[in-house]
Design a protein around this motif. Structure first.
Motif, PDB file in Angstrom:
ATOM      1  N   ILE A  69      -5.460   3.519  -6.102  1.00 59.99           N
ATOM      2  CA  ILE A  69      -5.879   4.123  -4.830  1.00 59.99           C
ATOM      3  C   ILE A  69      -5.169   3.443  -3.663  1.00 59.99           C
ATOM      4  CG2 ILE A  69      -7.835   4.411  -3.249  1.00 59.99           C
ATOM      5  CD1 ILE A  69      -7.853   6.379  -5.561  1.00 59.99           C
ATOM      6  N   ASP A  70      -5.084   2.118  -3.675  1.00 59.72           N
ATOM      7  CA  ASP A  70      -4.413   1.382  -2.595  1.00 59.72           C
ATOM      8  C   ASP A  70      -2.955   1.809  -2.459  1.00 59.72           C
ATOM      9  OD1 ASP A  70      -6.734   0.035  -2.055  1.00 59.72           O
ATOM     10  OD2 ASP A  70      -6.169  -1.805  -3.096  1.00 59.72           O
ATOM     11  N   ASN A  71      -2.279   1.971  -3.609  1.00 53.28           N
ATOM     12  CA  ASN A  71      -0.881   2.389  -3.569  1.00 53.28           C
ATOM     13  C   ASN A  71      -0.740   3.848  -3.148  1.00 53.28           C
ATOM     14  OD1 ASN A  71       1.308   0.338  -4.793  1.00 53.28           O
ATOM     15  ND2 ASN A  71      -0.688  -0.078  -5.733  1.00 53.28           N
ATOM     16  N   ALA A  72      -1.685   4.675  -3.561  1.00 48.75           N
ATOM     17  CA  ALA A  72      -1.659   6.079  -3.151  1.00 48.75           C
ATOM     18  C   ALA A  72      -1.826   6.189  -1.638  1.00 48.75           C
ATOM     19  CB  ALA A  72      -2.760   6.844  -3.875  1.00 48.75           C
ATOM     20  N   LYS A  73      -2.709   5.398  -1.055  1.00 46.63           N
ATOM     21  CA  LYS A  73      -2.937   5.421   0.392  1.00 46.63           C
ATOM     22  C   LYS A  73      -1.652   5.061   1.144  1.00 46.63           C
ATOM     23  CE  LYS A  73      -6.854   3.339   1.639  1.00 46.63           C
ATOM     24  NZ  LYS A  73      -7.957   2.350   1.554  1.00 46.63           N
ATOM     25  N   LYS A  74      -0.943   4.051   0.644  1.00 47.00           N
ATOM     26  CA  LYS A  74       0.319   3.662   1.289  1.00 47.00           C
ATOM     27  C   LYS A  74       1.340   4.793   1.216  1.00 47.00           C
ATOM     28  CE  LYS A  74      -0.241  -1.251   0.143  1.00 47.00           C
ATOM     29  NZ  LYS A  74       0.263  -2.358  -0.708  1.00 47.00           N
ATOM     30  N   MET A  75       1.432   5.439   0.047  1.00 44.63           N
ATOM     31  CA  MET A  75       2.416   6.498  -0.131  1.00 44.63           C
ATOM     32  C   MET A  75       2.068   7.738   0.690  1.00 44.63           C
ATOM     33  SD  MET A  75       3.323   6.242  -4.193  1.00 44.63           S
ATOM     34  CE  MET A  75       4.716   7.351  -4.009  1.00 44.63           C
ATOM     35  N   LEU A  76       0.769   8.006   0.849  1.00 42.58           N
ATOM     36  CA  LEU A  76       0.363   9.148   1.660  1.00 42.58           C
ATOM     37  C   LEU A  76       0.775   8.972   3.116  1.00 42.58           C
ATOM     38  CD1 LEU A  76      -3.203   9.726   0.167  1.00 42.58           C
ATOM     39  CD2 LEU A  76      -1.337  11.399   0.133  1.00 42.58           C
TER      40      LEU A  76
ATOM     41  N   ILE B  99       1.141  15.571  -2.753  1.00 42.30           N
ATOM     42  CA  ILE B  99      -0.032  14.863  -3.287  1.00 42.30           C
ATOM     43  C   ILE B  99      -0.003  14.855  -4.810  1.00 42.30           C
ATOM     44  CG2 ILE B  99      -2.552  15.002  -3.514  1.00 42.30           C
ATOM     45  CD1 ILE B  99      -2.593  15.930  -0.567  1.00 42.30           C
ATOM     46  N   ASN B 100       0.467  15.946  -5.411  1.00 44.93           N
ATOM     47  CA  ASN B 100       0.577  15.986  -6.872  1.00 44.93           C
ATOM     48  C   ASN B 100       1.563  14.943  -7.386  1.00 44.93           C
ATOM     49  OD1 ASN B 100      -1.212  18.049  -6.821  1.00 44.93           O
ATOM     50  ND2 ASN B 100       0.167  19.626  -7.614  1.00 44.93           N
ATOM     51  N   LYS B 101       2.681  14.767  -6.699  1.00 43.40           N
ATOM     52  CA  LYS B 101       3.680  13.781  -7.100  1.00 43.40           C
ATOM     53  C   LYS B 101       3.135  12.362  -6.947  1.00 43.40           C
ATOM     54  CE  LYS B 101       7.458  15.899  -8.447  1.00 43.40           C
ATOM     55  NZ  LYS B 101       8.021  15.656  -9.806  1.00 43.40           N
ATOM     56  N   ILE B 102       2.419  12.123  -5.866  1.00 45.57           N
ATOM     57  CA  ILE B 102       1.833  10.801  -5.639  1.00 45.57           C
ATOM     58  C   ILE B 102       0.795  10.502  -6.717  1.00 45.57           C
ATOM     59  CG2 ILE B 102       0.346   9.473  -4.078  1.00 45.57           C
ATOM     60  CD1 ILE B 102       1.778  10.835  -1.748  1.00 45.57           C
ATOM     61  N   SER B 103      -0.001  11.505  -7.052  1.00 42.62           N
ATOM     62  CA  SER B 103      -0.994  11.353  -8.114  1.00 42.62           C
ATOM     63  C   SER B 103      -0.332  10.919  -9.417  1.00 42.62           C
ATOM     64  CB  SER B 103      -1.723  12.685  -8.329  1.00 42.62           C
ATOM     65  OG  SER B 103      -2.453  12.676  -9.536  1.00 42.62           O
ATOM     66  N   GLU B 104       0.766  11.577  -9.753  1.00 40.34           N
ATOM     67  CA  GLU B 104       1.499  11.252 -10.979  1.00 40.34           C
ATOM     68  C   GLU B 104       2.126   9.868 -10.888  1.00 40.34           C
ATOM     69  OE1 GLU B 104       5.400  12.896 -13.462  1.00 40.34           O
ATOM     70  OE2 GLU B 104       4.530  14.099 -11.843  1.00 40.34           O
ATOM     71  N   PHE B 105       2.685   9.549  -9.737  1.00 39.29           N
ATOM     72  CA  PHE B 105       3.390   8.279  -9.575  1.00 39.29           C
ATOM     73  C   PHE B 105       2.448   7.084  -9.744  1.00 39.29           C
ATOM     74  CE2 PHE B 105       5.000   4.665  -7.191  1.00 39.29           C
ATOM     75  CZ  PHE B 105       6.311   4.588  -7.627  1.00 39.29           C
TER      76      PHE B 105
ATOM     77  N   VAL C 150     -11.417  10.913  -7.594  1.00 34.52           N
ATOM     78  CA  VAL C 150     -11.551   9.458  -7.467  1.00 34.52           C
ATOM     79  C   VAL C 150     -11.219   9.007  -6.046  1.00 34.52           C
ATOM     80  CG1 VAL C 150     -10.650   7.230  -8.263  1.00 34.52           C
ATOM     81  CG2 VAL C 150     -11.067   9.068  -9.906  1.00 34.52           C
ATOM     82  N   PHE C 151     -10.198   9.609  -5.444  1.00 33.56           N
ATOM     83  CA  PHE C 151      -9.809   9.244  -4.081  1.00 33.56           C
ATOM     84  C   PHE C 151     -10.966   9.486  -3.104  1.00 33.56           C
ATOM     85  CE2 PHE C 151      -7.677   9.382  -0.018  1.00 33.56           C
ATOM     86  CZ  PHE C 151      -6.644   8.470  -0.141  1.00 33.56           C
ATOM     87  N   ARG C 152     -11.648  10.598  -3.276  1.00 30.15           N
ATOM     88  CA  ARG C 152     -12.790  10.910  -2.405  1.00 30.15           C
ATOM     89  C   ARG C 152     -13.914   9.889  -2.614  1.00 30.15           C
ATOM     90  NH1 ARG C 152     -15.195  15.341   0.244  1.00 30.15           N
ATOM     91  NH2 ARG C 152     -13.560  16.806  -0.402  1.00 30.15           N
ATOM     92  N   GLU C 153     -14.141   9.502  -3.881  1.00 36.85           N
ATOM     93  CA  GLU C 153     -15.190   8.521  -4.181  1.00 36.85           C
ATOM     94  C   GLU C 153     -14.916   7.176  -3.507  1.00 36.85           C
ATOM     95  OE1 GLU C 153     -15.334   8.280  -8.413  1.00 36.85           O
ATOM     96  OE2 GLU C 153     -16.418  10.183  -8.665  1.00 36.85           O
TER      97      GLU C 153
ATOM     98  N   PRO D 214      -7.234  13.191  -0.493  1.00 38.31           N
ATOM     99  CA  PRO D 214      -5.919  12.683  -0.128  1.00 38.31           C
ATOM    100  C   PRO D 214      -5.308  13.442   1.056  1.00 38.31           C
ATOM    101  CG  PRO D 214      -6.106  12.847  -2.501  1.00 38.31           C
ATOM    102  CD  PRO D 214      -7.327  13.481  -1.938  1.00 38.31           C
ATOM    103  N   LYS D 215      -5.486  14.766   1.067  1.00 37.79           N
ATOM    104  CA  LYS D 215      -4.940  15.578   2.162  1.00 37.79           C
ATOM    105  C   LYS D 215      -5.596  15.199   3.486  1.00 37.79           C
ATOM    106  CE  LYS D 215      -4.157  20.376   3.596  1.00 37.79           C
ATOM    107  NZ  LYS D 215      -4.337  21.807   3.245  1.00 37.79           N
ATOM    108  N   GLU D 216      -6.913  15.024   3.484  1.00 38.68           N
ATOM    109  CA  GLU D 216      -7.624  14.637   4.703  1.00 38.68           C
ATOM    110  C   GLU D 216      -7.194  13.252   5.167  1.00 38.68           C
ATOM    111  OE1 GLU D 216     -11.782  17.112   3.837  1.00 38.68           O
ATOM    112  OE2 GLU D 216     -11.563  15.006   3.224  1.00 38.68           O
ATOM    113  N   TYR D 217      -6.993  12.361   4.215  1.00 39.76           N
ATOM    114  CA  TYR D 217      -6.567  11.001   4.553  1.00 39.76           C
ATOM    115  C   TYR D 217      -5.187  11.015   5.205  1.00 39.76           C
ATOM    116  CZ  TYR D 217      -5.470   6.030   3.985  1.00 39.76           C
ATOM    117  OH  TYR D 217      -5.116   4.708   4.213  1.00 39.76           O
ATOM    118  N   ARG D 218      -4.266  11.782   4.608  1.00 36.84           N
ATOM    119  CA  ARG D 218      -2.909  11.858   5.158  1.00 36.84           C
ATOM    120  C   ARG D 218      -2.929  12.472   6.560  1.00 36.84           C
ATOM    121  NH1 ARG D 218       1.901  14.387   1.626  1.00 36.84           N
ATOM    122  NH2 ARG D 218       2.593  12.209   1.400  1.00 36.84           N
ATOM    123  N   THR D 219      -3.713  13.509   6.740  1.00 32.41           N
ATOM    124  CA  THR D 219      -3.806  14.172   8.051  1.00 32.41           C
ATOM    125  C   THR D 219      -4.366  13.215   9.102  1.00 32.41           C
ATOM    126  OG1 THR D 219      -4.143  16.315   7.001  1.00 32.41           O
ATOM    127  CG2 THR D 219      -4.809  16.115   9.306  1.00 32.41           C
ATOM    128  N   GLN D 220      -5.360  12.420   8.722  1.00 30.31           N
ATOM    129  CA  GLN D 220      -5.980  11.488   9.672  1.00 30.31           C
ATOM    130  C   GLN D 220      -5.026  10.357  10.031  1.00 30.31           C
ATOM    131  OE1 GLN D 220      -9.054   8.207   8.774  1.00 30.31           O
ATOM    132  NE2 GLN D 220     -10.338   9.962   9.320  1.00 30.31           N
TER     133      GLN D 220
END
Length: 297
Positions: A245-252, A259-265, A277-280, A286-292
């Motif tokens: 999750i921490d790495n996904a947040k950085k990539m977003l 988002i699909n590519k980041i999920s896979e990565f 899991v990201f919402r939890e 992830p989309k809302e996080y990136r937009t914010q």
């Protein structure tokens, strides 16, 4: 890792050894406070066994020592043909259990003093042997076996002992030499936990699991969990998810990958699971996080 520490002398002594052949669907019996230690070594197949509050799924070349003052039982039936060797031994001296290995120096007043040389024999309650160790171990073990349990033939046999008590004790000591811990292991709880975290950080993007971590470090999954919980207050599975999750947040924030590519990565098995899991963990998708974090995208 849990250890049993014997104050010596006196040393533990051998009682009896045997082998058991299980069919798929068989399970180890239930015994409580039997007053003797029970060493079990898996030659092939598997064995599910719980001792006290620790549960094990033992495979080939794995060994456990069951406590004399607890309840042990097969918590699940085996699913394949299984052969394991077992050995009972007793200690009339003092012993205690510990979660950490403690180096105890041998006490000896002088070379000219005729006194007992006090020391500590430390045995891990779980050990996974290398194929070479296992080959030598079973070769010695086979010489001690006098009892056999065959579930296929539905019979138990016990042969007359061909070795003297002294010969049995000598072979028993040779077996213990494969198991005992001589010095503090490189993988102390703190160091092992740090190595596990580093391994997760380097491999979070792969299909990492508790079992694959345990195999890599050659420890039982129960020990991996205890070690990481003790040092970091987190289980391996939660550590894997948190790092992903921490790495996904950085990539977003820093990349334009979908988002699909980041999920896979970052190692999630599917985009839907990643979203869940990201919402939890963050309270948003992830989309809302990136937009914010990146307004105007």
């Amino acid at each position: 890792m849990e250890y049993v520490n014997f104050s010596t002398p006196p040393y533990p002594h051998f009682i009896i050894a045997g082998s058991a052949l299980y069919r798929p669907g068989d399970a180890h019996g239930r015994r409580s406070n039997i007053g003797i230690f029970d060493l079990i070594f898996i030659e092939y197949g598997e064995l599910y066994i719980t001792d006290g509050d620790a549960s094990y799924h033992l495979r080939e070349n794995e060994l456990i020592i069951l406590k004399p003052d607890s309840t042990h039982y097969g918590h699940k039936k085996v699913t394949e043909k299984t052969k394991f060797d077992w050995l009972h031994f007793r200690s009339v001296g003092e012993y205690h259990y510990s979660e950490e290995f403690h180096l105890v120096k041998e006490e000896r007043k002088s070379l000219s003093t005729y006194t007992d040389r006090k020391s500590t024999l430390t045995l891990p309650l779980y050990k996974k042997m290398t194929p070479l160790e296992s080959s030598e171990f079973t070769s010695i073990f086979s010489k001690l076996i006098s009892a056999n349990i065959d579930k296929y033939q539905q019979k138990e046999t016990q042969d007359q002992a061909l070795l003297s008590p002294l010969e049995c004790q000598e072979l028993f000591f040779r077996l213990l030499s494969f198991v005992q811990v001589f010095q503090p292991q490189r993988n102390s709880s703190e160091l092992l936990a740090a190595n596990i975290m580093e391994y997760i950080l380097q491999n979070f993007h792969t299909q990492l699991t508790l079992e694959s971590i345990a195999d890599y470090f050659n420890f039982h999954p129960v020990h991996i969990i205890r070690c990481l919980k003790r040092e970091y207050g987190i289980t391996p599975n939660k550590a894997i998810i948190q790092i992903r999750i921490d790495n996904a947040k950085k990539m977003l924030i820093t990349s334009n990958l979908s988002i699909n590519k980041i999920s896979e990565f970052v190692g999630f098995s599917s985009p839907s699971y990643f979203n869940k899991v990201f919402r939890e963990y963050t309270g948003m998708t992830p989309k809302e996080y990136r937009t914010q974090k990146r307004p105007g995208i």
